[in-house]
Design an enzyme around this catalytic site. Structure first.
Site, PDB file in Angstrom:
ATOM      1  N   TYR A  99      13.634   4.861  26.790  1.00  0.00           N
ATOM      2  CA  TYR A  99      12.361   4.816  27.530  1.00  0.00           C
ATOM      3  C   TYR A  99      12.589   4.212  28.920  1.00  0.00           C
ATOM      4  O   TYR A  99      13.266   3.189  29.064  1.00  0.00           O
ATOM      5  CB  TYR A  99      11.331   3.913  26.823  1.00  0.00           C
ATOM      6  CG  TYR A  99      10.891   4.339  25.442  1.00  0.00           C
ATOM      7  CD1 TYR A  99      11.246   5.561  24.881  1.00  0.00           C
ATOM      8  CD2 TYR A  99      10.082   3.495  24.685  1.00  0.00           C
ATOM      9  CE1 TYR A  99      10.814   5.924  23.613  1.00  0.00           C
ATOM     10  CE2 TYR A  99       9.643   3.846  23.417  1.00  0.00           C
ATOM     11  CZ  TYR A  99      10.023   5.070  22.889  1.00  0.00           C
ATOM     12  OH  TYR A  99       9.596   5.413  21.626  1.00  0.00           O
ATOM     13  N   LYS A 118       0.825  -1.222   0.000  1.00  0.00           N
ATOM     14  CA  LYS A 118       0.000   0.000   0.000  1.00  0.00           C
ATOM     15  C   LYS A 118       0.855   1.266   0.000  1.00  0.00           C
ATOM     16  O   LYS A 118       0.350   2.362  -0.233  1.00  0.00           O
ATOM     17  CB  LYS A 118      -0.884  -0.040   1.255  1.00  0.00           C
ATOM     18  CG  LYS A 118      -1.943   1.020   1.349  1.00  0.00           C
ATOM     19  CD  LYS A 118      -2.762   0.802   2.628  1.00  0.00           C
ATOM     20  CE  LYS A 118      -3.725   1.950   2.874  1.00  0.00           C
ATOM     21  NZ  LYS A 118      -4.475   1.755   4.133  1.00  0.00           N
ATOM     22  N   ALA A 136      -3.329  -7.253  17.653  1.00  0.00           N
ATOM     23  CA  ALA A 136      -3.791  -7.395  16.271  1.00  0.00           C
ATOM     24  C   ALA A 136      -2.995  -8.496  15.556  1.00  0.00           C
ATOM     25  O   ALA A 136      -3.545  -9.261  14.755  1.00  0.00           O
ATOM     26  CB  ALA A 136      -3.665  -6.063  15.537  1.00  0.00           C
ATOM     27  N   LYS A 137      -1.696  -8.597  15.839  1.00  0.00           N
ATOM     28  CA  LYS A 137      -0.902  -9.682  15.242  1.00  0.00           C
ATOM     29  C   LYS A 137      -1.394 -11.038  15.775  1.00  0.00           C
ATOM     30  O   LYS A 137      -1.493 -12.009  15.025  1.00  0.00           O
ATOM     31  CB  LYS A 137       0.593  -9.524  15.562  1.00  0.00           C
ATOM     32  CG  LYS A 137       1.293  -8.386  14.852  1.00  0.00           C
ATOM     33  CD  LYS A 137       1.315  -8.523  13.335  1.00  0.00           C
ATOM     34  CE  LYS A 137       2.231  -9.622  12.829  1.00  0.00           C
ATOM     35  NZ  LYS A 137       2.319  -9.598  11.336  1.00  0.00           N
ATOM     36  N   THR A 170      -5.511  -3.457   8.949  1.00  0.00           N
ATOM     37  CA  THR A 170      -4.521  -4.154   8.108  1.00  0.00           C
ATOM     38  C   THR A 170      -4.159  -5.525   8.679  1.00  0.00           C
ATOM     39  O   THR A 170      -4.186  -6.532   7.973  1.00  0.00           O
ATOM     40  CB  THR A 170      -3.254  -3.287   7.963  1.00  0.00           C
ATOM     41  OG1 THR A 170      -3.568  -2.180   7.117  1.00  0.00           O
ATOM     42  CG2 THR A 170      -2.105  -4.073   7.342  1.00  0.00           C
ATOM     43  N   LEU A 176      14.008   1.259  17.588  1.00  0.00           N
ATOM     44  CA  LEU A 176      15.137   1.605  18.458  1.00  0.00           C
ATOM     45  C   LEU A 176      16.472   1.837  17.728  1.00  0.00           C
ATOM     46  O   LEU A 176      17.063   2.922  17.835  1.00  0.00           O
ATOM     47  CB  LEU A 176      15.337   0.496  19.515  1.00  0.00           C
ATOM     48  CG  LEU A 176      16.539   0.693  20.430  1.00  0.00           C
ATOM     49  CD1 LEU A 176      16.264   1.754  21.470  1.00  0.00           C
ATOM     50  CD2 LEU A 176      16.931  -0.604  21.114  1.00  0.00           C
ATOM     51  N   THR A 180       5.231 -12.353  15.045  1.00  0.00           N
ATOM     52  CA  THR A 180       6.206 -11.781  15.971  1.00  0.00           C
ATOM     53  C   THR A 180       6.181 -12.511  17.315  1.00  0.00           C
ATOM     54  O   THR A 180       5.156 -13.114  17.675  1.00  0.00           O
ATOM     55  CB  THR A 180       5.874 -10.286  16.198  1.00  0.00           C
ATOM     56  OG1 THR A 180       6.496  -9.824  17.386  1.00  0.00           O
ATOM     57  CG2 THR A 180       4.377 -10.062  16.376  1.00  0.00           C
ATOM     58  N   ASP A 181       7.276 -12.404  18.055  1.00  0.00           N
ATOM     59  CA  ASP A 181       7.293 -12.998  19.404  1.00  0.00           C
ATOM     60  C   ASP A 181       6.442 -12.181  20.380  1.00  0.00           C
ATOM     61  O   ASP A 181       6.148 -12.630  21.484  1.00  0.00           O
ATOM     62  CB  ASP A 181       8.729 -13.140  19.926  1.00  0.00           C
ATOM     63  CG  ASP A 181       9.489 -11.810  20.037  1.00  0.00           C
ATOM     64  OD1 ASP A 181       8.937 -10.756  19.667  1.00  0.00           O
ATOM     65  OD2 ASP A 181      10.652 -11.842  20.508  1.00  0.00           O
ATOM     66  N   GLY A 237       2.352   0.431  29.050  1.00  0.00           N
ATOM     67  CA  GLY A 237       2.242  -1.037  28.939  1.00  0.00           C
ATOM     68  C   GLY A 237       3.508  -1.707  28.425  1.00  0.00           C
ATOM     69  O   GLY A 237       3.454  -2.809  27.881  1.00  0.00           O
ATOM     70  N   HIS A 238       4.645  -1.057  28.597  1.00  0.00           N
ATOM     71  CA  HIS A 238       5.920  -1.505  28.015  1.00  0.00           C
ATOM     72  C   HIS A 238       6.291  -2.944  28.427  1.00  0.00           C
ATOM     73  O   HIS A 238       6.592  -3.202  29.590  1.00  0.00           O
ATOM     74  CB  HIS A 238       7.000  -0.528  28.493  1.00  0.00           C
ATOM     75  CG  HIS A 238       8.262  -0.577  27.706  1.00  0.00           C
ATOM     76  ND1 HIS A 238       9.272   0.330  27.882  1.00  0.00           N
ATOM     77  CD2 HIS A 238       8.685  -1.412  26.715  1.00  0.00           C
ATOM     78  CE1 HIS A 238      10.256   0.054  27.055  1.00  0.00           C
ATOM     79  NE2 HIS A 238       9.921  -0.992  26.337  1.00  0.00           N
ATOM     80  N   TYR A 285      -0.715  -3.354  18.945  1.00  0.00           N
ATOM     81  CA  TYR A 285       0.023  -3.998  17.846  1.00  0.00           C
ATOM     82  C   TYR A 285       0.043  -5.515  18.023  1.00  0.00           C
ATOM     83  O   TYR A 285      -0.369  -6.268  17.139  1.00  0.00           O
ATOM     84  CB  TYR A 285       1.465  -3.456  17.770  1.00  0.00           C
ATOM     85  CG  TYR A 285       2.404  -4.348  16.978  1.00  0.00           C
ATOM     86  CD1 TYR A 285       2.208  -4.571  15.615  1.00  0.00           C
ATOM     87  CD2 TYR A 285       3.490  -4.989  17.594  1.00  0.00           C
ATOM     88  CE1 TYR A 285       3.058  -5.404  14.887  1.00  0.00           C
ATOM     89  CE2 TYR A 285       4.350  -5.816  16.870  1.00  0.00           C
ATOM     90  CZ  TYR A 285       4.123  -6.023  15.522  1.00  0.00           C
ATOM     91  OH  TYR A 285       4.959  -6.850  14.809  1.00  0.00           O
TER      92      TYR A 285
END
Ligand code: NAD
Ligand code: TYD
Length: 335
Positions: A206, A34, A152-153, A98, A189, A123-124, A274-275, A149
Site C-alpha cells: 500500500y 461465533k 471501536a477497540k 462485536t 500483511l 491494541t496499540d 486514513g492509513h 477498527y
C-alpha cells in the site's frame, strides 16, 4: 482457574489456548466463538480432545448465553473482535456490534456474576499514529483512534475501565502491537505476502510502503497475557511490544529474499484510506513490574512463520479459495 476465552478460534486466541493448556494443564478453558470468517476450529485440533477444553459456538453479544457460561468460570479473557482495518473501512457495523456492544455484554455478565478477573485484549492502534521522531506509545498516551477498527477497540477499552471505576470490576487491559505467527488469517500483511509468494503471485504494497509497525511473535504476546493474568495489578493497563519497528518495505524485502525473489514481485497499490503512519510501543512498565519482554527475534520468528505457511498449505488454501476470495478480489482486483 476456569477461564472463558472469547474469540479463541481466531489467530491470537487459538495460539493462546494451545499455549495456555500446555503451561497450565490443570486449568479449564471454555472457548466462546461465533466462527465468523476469521474463526476456524482447525486452529484448535491439537486441544479439541483435551478434557479441560470445551468449545461453544456463539456470539458475545448474546447476553443470555454469555450470562449462562460465565457461571461456569471465574475469569474472562476477551479476544473476540472484528480485527481487520481494511474491512472496517468497507463497513463498520460489525466492528461496533462485536467490539463495543459485545464487550459491554461480557462486562455486565462478569459484573452480575462476581468474576475474579476480566482481562481485555486491546491494541496499540487506539493511540493513533506517530511521526517518525515521536516517542513510542506508553500506558499514558492519550487515545486518538483513526480507523473504524481502532475507534471501536478504543470504545471497548473505555468501557472496561469504566466498569473498574464505577463497579470495582477486577479488570486488566493489554495493548499490544502487530502480531505475526502461525494461523494468522491471510488478509493481514505477513500471511498475504507469504501465501501470495508461495502461489507465485505478486505482493500488494500500500502507498509508498514506508508505514511502520512494531512486530511481535504471537507467543510473546500470549506469554505476556498469561503473566498479567497471574501477576498483573487489578485496574492496570500494560503495553506490550516486539522491540521490532519495521517499515512495510523492510518486511517485504525480507520475505522476498526468503523466497529468492526481488522487487519485480512488488506491486504498489492504492494506499489505505486514513492509513496510520507509524505505531511503536514502550513496554518498560510490564518489563519493570512483571519482568516481561519479547524473546523471539523478528528475523527468527518470521522465518519460522514462513516455514509454517509452506508446511500448512491446506489450511490457508481452503481459506483463500472459499468465501474470502470475493473479499480479496474486491480489495485487490481480479488476479
Ligand atoms: P482474528 O480476526 O484472527 O480472530 C477474531 C476471532 O473472534 C475469530 O475467531 C472470530 O470468529 C471471533 N469473533 C468475532 N466476532 C465475534 C462475536 N461477536 N462473538 C464471538 N466471537 C467472535 O483476530 P486476532 O488477530 O486473533 O485478534 C484477537 C484480539 O487481539 C482482538 O481483540 C484484536 O483487536 C487484538 N489484537 C490483535 C493484534 C494483531 O496484530 N492481530 C494486535 C493487537 C491486538
Ligand atoms: P495489517 O496487517 O492490515 O495490520 P494493521 O493495519 O492493523 O497494522 O497491515 C500492516 C501494514 O501493512 C499496514 O501499514 C498496511 C500494510 N499492508 C500492505 O501494504 N499490503 C497489504 O496487503 C496489507 C494487508 C497490509
Amino acid at each position: 482457574m476456569k477461564i472463558l476465552v472469547t474469540g479463541g478460534a481466531g489467530f491470537i486466541g487459538s495460539n493462546f489456548i494451545r499455549y495456555y493448556l500446555k503451561n497450565h494443564p490443570d486449568d479449564q478453558i471454555i472457548n466462546l466463538d461465533k466462527l465468523t470468517y476469521a474463526g476456524n476450529l482447525e486452529n484448535l485440533k491439537e486441544v479439541e480432545k483435551n478434557t479441560n477444553y470445551k468449545f461453544v459456538k456463539g456470539d458475545i453479544c448474546d447476553f443470555d448465553l454469555v450470562n449462562t457460561l460465565v457461571k461456569e468460570v471465574d475469569t474472562i479473557i476477551n479476544f473476540a473482535a472484528e480485527t481487520h482495518v481494511d474491512r472496517s473501512i468497507m463497513g463498520s457495523e460489525d466492528f461496533v456490534k462485536t467490539n463495543v456492544e459485545g464487550t459491554r455484554v461480557l462486562l455486565d455478565a462478569a459484573k452480575n456474576n462476581g468474576l475474579k478477573r476480566f482481562h481485555h485484549i486491546s491494541t496499540d492502534e487506539v493511540f493513533g499514529s506517530l511521526g517518525q521522531k515521536d516517542a513510542p506509545f506508553n500506558e499514558n498516551t492519550p487515545y486518538d483512534p483513526r480507523s473504524p477498527y481502532s475507534a471501536a477497540k478504543a470504545a471497548s477499552d473505555h468501557l472496561v475501565r469504566a466498569y473498574f471505576h464505577t463497579f470495582s470490576l477486577p479488570i486488566t487491559i493489554s495493548n499490544c502491537s502487530n502480531n505475526y505467527g502461525p494461523y494468522q488469517f491471510p488478509e493481514k500483511l505477513i500471511p498475504v505476502f507469504v501465501t501470495n509468494l508461495i502461489e507465485g503471485k505478486k505482493v500488494p504494497v500500500y502507498g509508498d510502503g514506508l508505514n511502520v509497525r512494531d512486530w511481535i511473535f504471537v507467543d510473546d504476546h500470549n506469554r505476556g497475557v498469561d503473566l498479567i493474568l497471574h501477576k498483573g495489578k487489578i485496574g492496570e493497563t500494560y503495553c506490550l511490544g516486539g522491540k521490532s519497528e519495521k517499515t512495510n518495505l523492510e518486511i517485504t524485502n525480507f520475505i522476498l529474499n526468503e523466497f529468492g525473489k526481488g522487487e519485480e514481485m512488488i506491486e504498489y497499490v492504492k494506499d489505505r484510506a486514513g492509513h496510520d503512519r507509524r505505531y511503536a510501543i514502550n513496554f518498560s512498565k510490564i518489563k519493570k513490574e512483571l519482568g516481561w519482554e519479547p524473546q523471539v527475534k523478528f528475523e527468527d520468528g518470521l522465518k519460522q512463520t514462513i516455514e509454517w505457511y509452506k508446511n500448512n498449505q491446506a489450511w490457508w488454501k481452503k481459506i483463500k479459495s472459499g468465501e474470502y476470495k470475493d473479499y480479496y478480489q474486491k480489495q485487490y482486483g481480479p488476479r
